[in-house]
Design a protein around this motif. Structure first.
Motif, short mmCIF file in Angstrom:
data_model
loop_
_atom_site.label_atom_id
_atom_site.label_comp_id
_atom_site.label_asym_id
_atom_site.label_seq_id
_atom_site.Cartn_x
_atom_site.Cartn_y
_atom_site.Cartn_z
N ARG A 1 0.51 -1.16 -0.11
CA ARG A 1 -0.33 -0.04 -0.38
C ARG A 1 0.63 0.99 0.06
NH1 ARG A 1 -2.18 1.75 6.00
NH2 ARG A 1 -1.61 3.86 4.76
N TRP A 2 0.15 2.27 -0.34
CA TRP A 2 0.45 3.29 0.16
C TRP A 2 0.43 4.12 0.63
CZ3 TRP A 2 3.12 5.68 -4.08
CH2 TRP A 2 2.50 5.54 -5.34
N LEU A 3 1.83 4.86 1.35
CA LEU A 3 1.77 5.51 2.79
C LEU A 3 2.80 6.67 2.48
CD1 LEU A 3 2.09 4.52 6.39
CD2 LEU A 3 3.73 6.07 5.99
N GLN A 4 2.20 8.28 3.40
CA GLN A 4 1.80 9.94 3.20
C GLN A 4 3.45 9.71 5.05
OE1 GLN A 4 -0.80 12.94 3.28
NE2 GLN A 4 0.98 13.70 1.74
N ASP A 5 3.82 10.07 4.65
CA ASP A 5 5.01 10.24 6.02
C ASP A 5 4.30 11.52 6.50
OD1 ASP A 5 6.77 11.77 7.84
OD2 ASP A 5 7.79 9.64 7.35
N PRO A 6 3.73 10.99 7.60
CA PRO A 6 3.18 11.87 8.61
C PRO A 6 4.06 13.59 9.22
CG PRO A 6 4.02 11.02 10.02
CD PRO A 6 4.01 10.32 9.02
N LYS A 7 5.30 13.82 8.76
CA LYS A 7 6.13 14.28 9.46
C LYS A 7 6.58 14.89 8.04
CE LYS A 7 8.20 12.22 13.62
NZ LYS A 7 9.56 12.03 13.76
N SER A 8 7.13 14.17 6.95
CA SER A 8 7.79 14.96 5.69
C SER A 8 7.10 15.37 4.48
CB SER A 8 9.02 13.84 4.78
OG SER A 8 7.94 13.13 4.18
N PHE A 9 5.40 14.56 4.55
CA PHE A 9 4.26 14.28 3.68
C PHE A 9 4.68 13.87 2.82
CE2 PHE A 9 2.94 17.73 7.15
CZ PHE A 9 1.95 17.64 7.38
N LYS A 10 5.76 13.34 2.01
CA LYS A 10 5.69 12.50 0.90
C LYS A 10 5.41 11.56 1.09
CE LYS A 10 9.17 15.13 0.09
NZ LYS A 10 9.14 16.70 -0.82
N TRP A 11 5.55 11.06 0.00
CA TRP A 11 4.35 9.68 -0.70
C TRP A 11 5.17 8.26 -0.46
CZ3 TRP A 11 -0.02 8.43 0.54
CH2 TRP A 11 -1.37 9.45 0.60
N TYR A 12 5.09 7.52 -0.49
CA TYR A 12 6.02 6.46 -0.65
C TYR A 12 4.82 4.98 -0.09
CZ TYR A 12 9.58 9.11 2.01
OH TYR A 12 10.22 9.91 2.39
N PHE A 13 5.78 3.32 -1.10
CA PHE A 13 5.42 2.50 -1.23
C PHE A 13 5.93 1.26 -1.19
CE2 PHE A 13 3.56 -1.05 -4.27
CZ PHE A 13 2.38 -1.15 -3.75
N PHE A 14 5.18 0.85 -0.73
CA PHE A 14 6.16 -0.39 0.11
C PHE A 14 5.03 -2.07 -0.53
CE2 PHE A 14 5.70 2.95 2.90
CZ PHE A 14 7.18 3.06 3.82
#
Length: 366
Positions: free
Chosen positions: A88-101
């Motif tokens: 799934r996708w996740l937006q880092d709560p601190k940097s607001f960057k998106w990542y995929f796992f």
């Protein structure tokens, strides 16, 4: 915790030397080790632990981790409840960057990911989703990622000082300045029609569909000039042989070319799929094939007005190079006549003299 020679007392529960549980209880902090005895048979959770199908990570002190965790050079993310993020996708709560796992929890790096609606994204070497930039794919082609990270799949974009057309596949190609405003003025077009956007889309169509050789370009412009009245008519008008537009287009409703897979000819098709764009693509069959080619179902759903407003030049380029294959035909037969090209484009010889005249003029212009 109190240990005797034969027993260990853990939070009020008793375990014997061989690890048999005297009372049915498991501490959240300790797990049994099958091959050990005594207190050595129980140790604090450490590393990855699977519980009810979910993965969690515990540090050397037995504390459940949250947030980012690096393990064997791979990055993982654990939610506030400790659960590992996976597939799934996740937006880092601190940097607001998106990542995929990935499904195994590993953060995706230097690779492409597809979302649930079919859009593609690129994850950089640090895992961040790329935005507002051009990326080179493994196939050597350029792809553009918009401000939302999604790969562009149609239209025109500007990057690093150059304009690019974008294919349905996402492949980007440089738009060449093949036809100028001066060229069209010399062919009889009115200046007010020759906006920067109109010229951009013309050259995008010419670049994408490979209409660049002088002979093919001359024939193409001659046909477009006559079909559209030098850009004045982007929707087909009715023939004077019929008393009204309604009767003219109604006469086409149930013709063979309005039958396409999943949509048989029906009342109103004649008007809905009348000529549109600079080369006036006509009939539901042509609209259906064009919609499939560019990946836009609205072309078939909404018909001629939608094509005229959104694909006036691209439909002409597709018609010329893909649908009728005129580009390759003219390349292989450089002496092809305007009569023959007109028959392929028009289905007859409507305004043939005018087409010949404009073609001859284009030989002086191009």
């Amino acid at each position: 915790m109190l240990c005797t020679k034969n027993h260990c007392f853990i939070i009020g529960r008793i375990y014997n030397k061989v690890g048999e549980q005297c009372e049915k209880y498991f501490s959240s902090l300790f797990v049994p080790q099958a091959d050990s005895g005594g207190m050595e048979g129980f140790m604090a959770k450490k590393g990855w632990v699977k519980d009810k199908g979910k993965w969690y990570y515990y540090d050397t002190n037995g504390s459940m981790k949250k947030g980012w965790v690096k393990d064997k050079e791979k990055w993982y993310y654990l939610l506030d409840n400790g659960e590992m993020v996976a597939n799934r996708w996740l937006q880092d709560p601190k940097s607001f960057k998106w990542y995929f796992f990935r499904s195994n929890g590993e953060m995706l790096v230097s690779d492409w990911a597809k979302d649930s609606v079919g859009k593609w994204y690129y994850l950089r070497s640090n895992g961040e989703m790329a935005v507002s930039q051009m990326r080179k794919g493994r196939d050597g082609n350029n792809y553009y990622l918009g401000s939302d990270g999604a790969m562009a799949t149609r239209g025109e974009i500007k990057w690093d000082g150059n304009w690019y057309y974008v294919k349905r596949s996402g492949v980007c190609g440089i738009i060449k300045n093949i036809v100028t405003k001066r060229n069209l003025l010399d062919l009889g077009w009115r200046e007010k029609l020759l906006t920067d956007n109109m010229l951009l889309k013309l050259n995008a169509a010419l670049s994408e569909y490979g209409i660049a050789s002088k002979n093919s370009l001359r024939h193409f412009l001659a046909q477009c000039c006559v079909e559209s009245g030098c850009g004045e008519i982007l929707l087909e008008k009715h023939s004077s042989k019929f008393p009204s537009p309604q009767e003219y287009f109604r006469n086409r409703d149930f013709k063979e070319y309005n039958n396409v897979p999943g949509s048989p000819a029906m009342e109103g098709d004649g008007a809905k799929y009348r000529g549109a764009g600079y080369i006036q693509i006509t009939w539901k069959d042509a609209y259906y094939k064009f919609a499939k080619y560019v990946g836009d179902d609205e072309i078939l759903n909404r018909g001629c007005e939608y094509v005229a407003a959104n694909y006036a030049w691209e439909s002409a380029g597709w018609f010329w190079s893909v649908f009728k294959k005129l580009n390759s035909l003219i390349e292989n037969e450089p002496d092809i006549t305007v009569d023959r090209v007109t028959k392929i484009v028009n289905g007859g010889y409507t305004a043939l003299e005018k087409r010949i005249e404009v073609y001859n003029r284009s030989c002086d212009v191009i």
